[in-house]
Design a protein around this motif. Structure first.
Motif, PDB file in Angstrom:
ATOM      1  N   MET A 134      20.196  56.182 -23.547  1.00 25.38           N
ATOM      2  CA  MET A 134      18.747  56.148 -23.736  1.00 25.38           C
ATOM      3  C   MET A 134      18.327  56.989 -24.940  1.00 25.38           C
ATOM      4  SD  MET A 134      17.633  54.162 -21.341  1.00 25.38           S
ATOM      5  CE  MET A 134      18.180  53.506 -19.750  1.00 25.38           C
ATOM      6  N   THR A 135      18.964  58.127 -25.131  1.00 22.37           N
ATOM      7  CA  THR A 135      18.637  58.987 -26.266  1.00 22.37           C
ATOM      8  C   THR A 135      18.964  58.310 -27.581  1.00 22.37           C
ATOM      9  OG1 THR A 135      19.010  60.994 -24.951  1.00 22.37           O
ATOM     10  CG2 THR A 135      19.102  61.227 -27.348  1.00 22.37           C
ATOM     11  N   ARG A 136      20.149  57.705 -27.661  1.00 20.72           N
ATOM     12  CA  ARG A 136      20.539  57.021 -28.895  1.00 20.72           C
ATOM     13  C   ARG A 136      19.642  55.811 -29.164  1.00 20.72           C
ATOM     14  NH1 ARG A 136      25.764  58.333 -30.907  1.00 20.72           N
ATOM     15  NH2 ARG A 136      26.898  59.811 -29.570  1.00 20.72           N
ATOM     16  N   SER A 137      19.271  55.101 -28.104  1.00 24.99           N
ATOM     17  CA  SER A 137      18.375  53.970 -28.265  1.00 24.99           C
ATOM     18  C   SER A 137      17.016  54.439 -28.781  1.00 24.99           C
ATOM     19  CB  SER A 137      18.216  53.234 -26.932  1.00 24.99           C
ATOM     20  OG  SER A 137      17.260  52.200 -27.032  1.00 24.99           O
ATOM     21  N   SER A 138      16.480  55.511 -28.215  1.00 28.44           N
ATOM     22  CA  SER A 138      15.206  56.059 -28.663  1.00 28.44           C
ATOM     23  C   SER A 138      15.261  56.453 -30.135  1.00 28.44           C
ATOM     24  CB  SER A 138      14.830  57.266 -27.801  1.00 28.44           C
ATOM     25  OG  SER A 138      13.636  57.862 -28.232  1.00 28.44           O
ATOM     26  N   GLU A 139      16.346  57.083 -30.536  1.00 30.68           N
ATOM     27  CA  GLU A 139      16.509  57.489 -31.937  1.00 30.68           C
ATOM     28  C   GLU A 139      16.594  56.273 -32.854  1.00 30.68           C
ATOM     29  OE1 GLU A 139      19.982  59.878 -31.584  1.00 30.68           O
ATOM     30  OE2 GLU A 139      18.869  61.694 -30.988  1.00 30.68           O
ATOM     31  N   ALA A 140      17.257  55.220 -32.386  1.00 28.09           N
ATOM     32  CA  ALA A 140      17.364  53.993 -33.196  1.00 28.09           C
ATOM     33  C   ALA A 140      16.000  53.341 -33.371  1.00 28.09           C
ATOM     34  CB  ALA A 140      18.343  53.025 -32.536  1.00 28.09           C
ATOM     35  N   TRP A 141      15.166  53.399 -32.337  1.00 28.56           N
ATOM     36  CA  TRP A 141      13.805  52.858 -32.460  1.00 28.56           C
ATOM     37  C   TRP A 141      12.963  53.719 -33.389  1.00 28.56           C
ATOM     38  CZ3 TRP A 141      12.265  48.199 -31.919  1.00 28.56           C
ATOM     39  CH2 TRP A 141      12.981  47.341 -31.079  1.00 28.56           C
ATOM     40  N   GLY A 142      13.231  55.013 -33.432  1.00 30.49           N
ATOM     41  CA  GLY A 142      12.552  55.862 -34.401  1.00 30.49           C
ATOM     42  C   GLY A 142      12.893  55.459 -35.824  1.00 30.49           C
ATOM     43  N   LYS A 143      14.140  55.113 -36.071  1.00 31.60           N
ATOM     44  CA  LYS A 143      14.557  54.650 -37.399  1.00 31.60           C
ATOM     45  C   LYS A 143      13.860  53.337 -37.749  1.00 31.60           C
ATOM     46  CE  LYS A 143      18.670  53.515 -40.114  1.00 31.60           C
ATOM     47  NZ  LYS A 143      20.160  53.416 -40.113  1.00 31.60           N
ATOM     48  N   ALA A 144      13.789  52.407 -36.782  1.00 27.58           N
ATOM     49  CA  ALA A 144      13.104  51.139 -37.025  1.00 27.58           C
ATOM     50  C   ALA A 144      11.620  51.365 -37.302  1.00 27.58           C
ATOM     51  CB  ALA A 144      13.289  50.216 -35.823  1.00 27.58           C
ATOM     52  N   TYR A 145      11.041  52.337 -36.620  1.00 24.93           N
ATOM     53  CA  TYR A 145       9.626  52.684 -36.807  1.00 24.93           C
ATOM     54  C   TYR A 145       9.393  53.194 -38.226  1.00 24.93           C
ATOM     55  CZ  TYR A 145       5.069  54.435 -35.042  1.00 24.93           C
ATOM     56  OH  TYR A 145       3.745  54.664 -34.794  1.00 24.93           O
ATOM     57  N   ARG A 146      10.282  54.031 -38.714  1.00 20.35           N
ATOM     58  CA  ARG A 146      10.167  54.543 -40.081  1.00 20.35           C
ATOM     59  C   ARG A 146      10.325  53.408 -41.086  1.00 20.35           C
ATOM     60  NH1 ARG A 146      13.517  58.494 -37.919  1.00 20.35           N
ATOM     61  NH2 ARG A 146      15.298  57.761 -39.142  1.00 20.35           N
ATOM     62  N   THR A 147      11.261  52.510 -40.822  1.00 22.47           N
ATOM     63  CA  THR A 147      11.456  51.363 -41.710  1.00 22.47           C
ATOM     64  C   THR A 147      10.191  50.510 -41.800  1.00 22.47           C
ATOM     65  OG1 THR A 147      13.829  51.291 -41.216  1.00 22.47           O
ATOM     66  CG2 THR A 147      12.844  49.273 -42.099  1.00 22.47           C
TER      67      THR A 147
END
Length: 212
Positions: A174-187
């Motif tokens: 869940m933590t890694r998924s949340s971080e990956a969505w943060g990257k997509a959000y920045r993109t």
């Protein structure tokens, strides 16, 4: 043991916007390729008995215009069903909220025995909720569902999803998924501080620190 890094890396994530009957909404899009023929993936997505084995128990009237309900979770109306390539439903907690959100699933052959699944969830989201959680609020949840589908198509499952979510392995996922969505959000254009705040809040929701 689940290869957490591999499972996270198999998902492509996008954040955008889209129009639904309720108005202009925010959208999250997930894309993943499964090592299974398109008819097998379609059956896993639409067969009520199988859905309950990798996602949640479901009940309803399985036809265009019919309503469905996931046990203890969301429900909606079946808007379109084009076997084996497209499924469109409304989505919400309770009948009153179902029109504020739509989920569309598209399948495409990716070779003889592989299928690419694209899931897009578009919703009219209150600004205060989007500011707090960003795309991860729904993105992490759907990503967990896609993991469940992957395990199901391989002949496995997470025996106790609730216990797994609070386990070290589940919290790592869940933590890694949340971080990956943060990257997509920045993109998608979010500034660093906004994305970081959304990641922190989403991670705390899905994978709270057991020591706190």
């Amino acid at each position: 043991m689940i290869d957490i890094v591999r499972e996270i890396e198999t998902v492509q994530r996008e954040v955008g916007s889209g129009r639904i009957p309720a108005g202009e909404g925010r959208s999250v899009r997930l894309r993943r390729t499964y090592d299974a023929p398109i008819d097998e993936v379609w059956d896993a997505l639409t067969n009520p008995e199988r859905i309950g084995r990798w996602f949640l128990p479901i009940s309803g009237d399985y036809r265009i215009g019919g309503r469905f309900q996931f046990e203890g979770n969301a429900g909606g109306e079946i808007v379109a069903c084009e076997r084996p390539e497209r499924l469109l439903v409304t989505w919400g907690m309770g009948e009153a909220g179902a029109g504020d959100s739509e989920v569309e699933i598209r399948l495409a052959r990716a070779g003889e025995d592989a299928t690419t699944l694209e899931l897009e969830h578009t919703a009219v989201v209150p600004e205060e909720m989007w500011d707090q959680y960003g795309p991860g609020a729904v993105g992490v949840g759907w990503e967990g569902g896609m993991l469940g589908l992957a395990l199901h198509l391989r002949g496995g499952s997470i025996e106790d999803p609730i216990a797994w979510q609070v386990s070290a392995e589940g919290r790592d996922y869940m933590t890694r998924s949340s971080e990956a969505w943060g990257k997509a959000y920045r993109t998608a254009g979010a500034d660093v501080d906004t994305a970081a705040r959304a990641v922190a809040n989403t991670t705390q929701f899905y994978a709270p620190d057991p020591a706190s």
